[in-house]
Enzyme design. Structure first.
Site, PDB file in Angstrom:
ATOM      1  N   ASP A  30       0.855  -1.189   0.000  1.00  0.00           N
ATOM      2  CA  ASP A  30       0.000   0.000   0.000  1.00  0.00           C
ATOM      3  C   ASP A  30       0.896   1.247   0.000  1.00  0.00           C
ATOM      4  O   ASP A  30       1.892   1.320   0.736  1.00  0.00           O
ATOM      5  CB  ASP A  30      -0.926   0.000   1.224  1.00  0.00           C
ATOM      6  CG  ASP A  30      -2.072   0.979   1.058  1.00  0.00           C
ATOM      7  OD1 ASP A  30      -3.217   0.532   0.923  1.00  0.00           O
ATOM      8  OD2 ASP A  30      -1.810   2.204   1.051  1.00  0.00           O
ATOM      9  N   ILE A  31       0.522   2.212  -0.810  1.00  0.00           N
ATOM     10  CA  ILE A  31       1.314   3.437  -0.962  1.00  0.00           C
ATOM     11  C   ILE A  31       1.251   4.306   0.308  1.00  0.00           C
ATOM     12  O   ILE A  31       2.132   5.139   0.540  1.00  0.00           O
ATOM     13  CB  ILE A  31       0.816   4.216  -2.205  1.00  0.00           C
ATOM     14  CG1 ILE A  31       1.886   5.076  -2.803  1.00  0.00           C
ATOM     15  CG2 ILE A  31      -0.445   4.992  -1.920  1.00  0.00           C
ATOM     16  CD1 ILE A  31       1.540   5.644  -4.162  1.00  0.00           C
ATOM     17  N   ASN A  88     -13.003  -3.112   2.162  1.00  0.00           N
ATOM     18  CA  ASN A  88     -13.877  -1.945   2.265  1.00  0.00           C
ATOM     19  C   ASN A  88     -14.830  -1.966   1.075  1.00  0.00           C
ATOM     20  O   ASN A  88     -14.386  -2.144  -0.063  1.00  0.00           O
ATOM     21  CB  ASN A  88     -13.056  -0.648   2.229  1.00  0.00           C
ATOM     22  CG  ASN A  88     -12.139  -0.518   3.428  1.00  0.00           C
ATOM     23  OD1 ASN A  88     -12.522  -0.860   4.540  1.00  0.00           O
ATOM     24  ND2 ASN A  88     -10.926  -0.041   3.209  1.00  0.00           N
ATOM     25  N   VAL A  97     -10.679   2.909  -4.006  1.00  0.00           N
ATOM     26  CA  VAL A  97     -10.272   2.452  -5.349  1.00  0.00           C
ATOM     27  C   VAL A  97     -11.311   1.444  -5.855  1.00  0.00           C
ATOM     28  O   VAL A  97     -11.547   0.415  -5.207  1.00  0.00           O
ATOM     29  CB  VAL A  97      -8.864   1.804  -5.316  1.00  0.00           C
ATOM     30  CG1 VAL A  97      -8.488   1.283  -6.695  1.00  0.00           C
ATOM     31  CG2 VAL A  97      -7.827   2.802  -4.815  1.00  0.00           C
ATOM     32  N   HIS A 101     -10.388  -5.480  -3.697  1.00  0.00           N
ATOM     33  CA  HIS A 101      -9.075  -5.791  -3.122  1.00  0.00           C
ATOM     34  C   HIS A 101      -9.220  -6.098  -1.646  1.00  0.00           C
ATOM     35  O   HIS A 101     -10.162  -5.653  -0.993  1.00  0.00           O
ATOM     36  CB  HIS A 101      -8.079  -4.634  -3.333  1.00  0.00           C
ATOM     37  CG  HIS A 101      -8.570  -3.325  -2.811  1.00  0.00           C
ATOM     38  ND1 HIS A 101      -9.488  -2.555  -3.497  1.00  0.00           N
ATOM     39  CD2 HIS A 101      -8.289  -2.636  -1.669  1.00  0.00           C
ATOM     40  CE1 HIS A 101      -9.746  -1.460  -2.797  1.00  0.00           C
ATOM     41  NE2 HIS A 101      -9.034  -1.487  -1.680  1.00  0.00           N
ATOM     42  N   HIS A 103      -7.224  -5.824   1.985  1.00  0.00           N
ATOM     43  CA  HIS A 103      -6.093  -5.257   2.724  1.00  0.00           C
ATOM     44  C   HIS A 103      -5.554  -6.325   3.675  1.00  0.00           C
ATOM     45  O   HIS A 103      -6.331  -7.004   4.357  1.00  0.00           O
ATOM     46  CB  HIS A 103      -6.544  -4.078   3.596  1.00  0.00           C
ATOM     47  CG  HIS A 103      -7.011  -2.893   2.826  1.00  0.00           C
ATOM     48  ND1 HIS A 103      -6.249  -1.753   2.695  1.00  0.00           N
ATOM     49  CD2 HIS A 103      -8.156  -2.644   2.147  1.00  0.00           C
ATOM     50  CE1 HIS A 103      -6.919  -0.857   1.980  1.00  0.00           C
ATOM     51  NE2 HIS A 103      -8.075  -1.374   1.637  1.00  0.00           N
TER      52      HIS A 103
HETATM   53  P1  AMP Z   1      -9.799   1.266  -0.187  1.00  0.00           P
HETATM   54  O1  AMP Z   1     -10.180   2.408   0.701  1.00  0.00           O
HETATM   55  O2  AMP Z   1     -10.146  -0.066   0.393  1.00  0.00           O
HETATM   56  O3  AMP Z   1     -10.298   1.451  -1.598  1.00  0.00           O
HETATM   57  O4  AMP Z   1      -8.218   1.290  -0.214  1.00  0.00           O
HETATM   58  C1  AMP Z   1      -7.441   1.715  -1.288  1.00  0.00           C
HETATM   59  C2  AMP Z   1      -6.000   1.643  -0.847  1.00  0.00           C
HETATM   60  O5  AMP Z   1      -5.192   1.771  -1.991  1.00  0.00           O
HETATM   61  C3  AMP Z   1      -5.584   2.737   0.135  1.00  0.00           C
HETATM   62  O6  AMP Z   1      -5.085   2.144   1.324  1.00  0.00           O
HETATM   63  C4  AMP Z   1      -4.513   3.503  -0.616  1.00  0.00           C
HETATM   64  O7  AMP Z   1      -3.472   3.939   0.213  1.00  0.00           O
HETATM   65  C5  AMP Z   1      -4.041   2.473  -1.631  1.00  0.00           C
HETATM   66  N1  AMP Z   1      -3.466   3.010  -2.866  1.00  0.00           N
HETATM   67  C6  AMP Z   1      -3.953   4.026  -3.616  1.00  0.00           C
HETATM   68  N2  AMP Z   1      -3.177   4.229  -4.695  1.00  0.00           N
HETATM   69  C7  AMP Z   1      -2.173   3.306  -4.630  1.00  0.00           C
HETATM   70  C8  AMP Z   1      -1.048   3.001  -5.444  1.00  0.00           C
HETATM   71  N3  AMP Z   1      -0.793   3.690  -6.566  1.00  0.00           N
HETATM   72  N4  AMP Z   1      -0.231   1.992  -5.057  1.00  0.00           N
HETATM   73  C9  AMP Z   1      -0.469   1.299  -3.913  1.00  0.00           C
HETATM   74  N5  AMP Z   1      -1.527   1.552  -3.103  1.00  0.00           N
HETATM   75  C10 AMP Z   1      -2.361   2.535  -3.453  1.00  0.00           C
END
Ligand code: AMP
Length: 116
Positions: A30-31, A88, A97, A101, A103
């Site tokens: 995760d970024i 989520n 996103v 996915h 976490h």
């Molecule tokens: P969600 O709220 O479940 O959609 O989580 C999306 C996750 O994606 C968040 O924890 C972000 O920090 C992560 N994220 C967003 N962009 C990127 C990226 N380019 N590379 C890795 N993780 C990302």
């Protein structure tokens, strides 16, 4: 919701720290990590959400996602102490996103509460 950055990562259009890959799943760091280990288990096939996933015939793919989670937890050295898996969904679930996915969080004792 923001754009589907995970599809961009899967297509090689966006860089990511990929720690595991097979035909069905990629796992990336995760970024914006919320724990010392914060991985995202991402199906290669695009599903916007769990709702979307349930509509198709997905042949136990999500079960395989849990097998991948178990594998990368071992790979990251956190399986013995434990970790947390979270999906989520939607606005109230805080999904950002629009690509299904899971976490995986660990590497420290996580807080007792999932909900704030
Ligand atoms: P969600 O709220 O479940 O959609 O989580 C999306 C996750 O994606 C968040 O924890 C972000 O920090 C992560 N994220 C967003 N962009 C990127 C990226 N380019 N590379 C890795 N993780 C990302």
């Amino acid at each position: 919701m923001i754009t589907d950055v995970f599809c961009k990562i899967l297509k090689g259009e966006l860089k990511a720290d990929v720690v595991y890959k097979d035909n069905d799943f990629w796992v990336v760091k995760d970024i914006n990590p919320q724990a010392p280990i914060h991985l995202l288990i991402i199906p290669v096939k695009h599903f916007t959400s769990l709702e979307d996933f349930m509509e198709g015939d997905n042949n136990g793919l999500l079960g395989k996602g849990l097998v991948v989670a178990h594998k990368v937890a071992h790979q990251a050295g956190i399986a013995e102490k434990g970790y947390r898996l979270i999906i989520n969904e939607g606005e109230h679930g805080g999904k950002m996103v629009p690509h299904l996915h899971i976490h995986l969080l660990g590497g420290k004792r996580l807080g007792p509460k999932l909900v704030k």
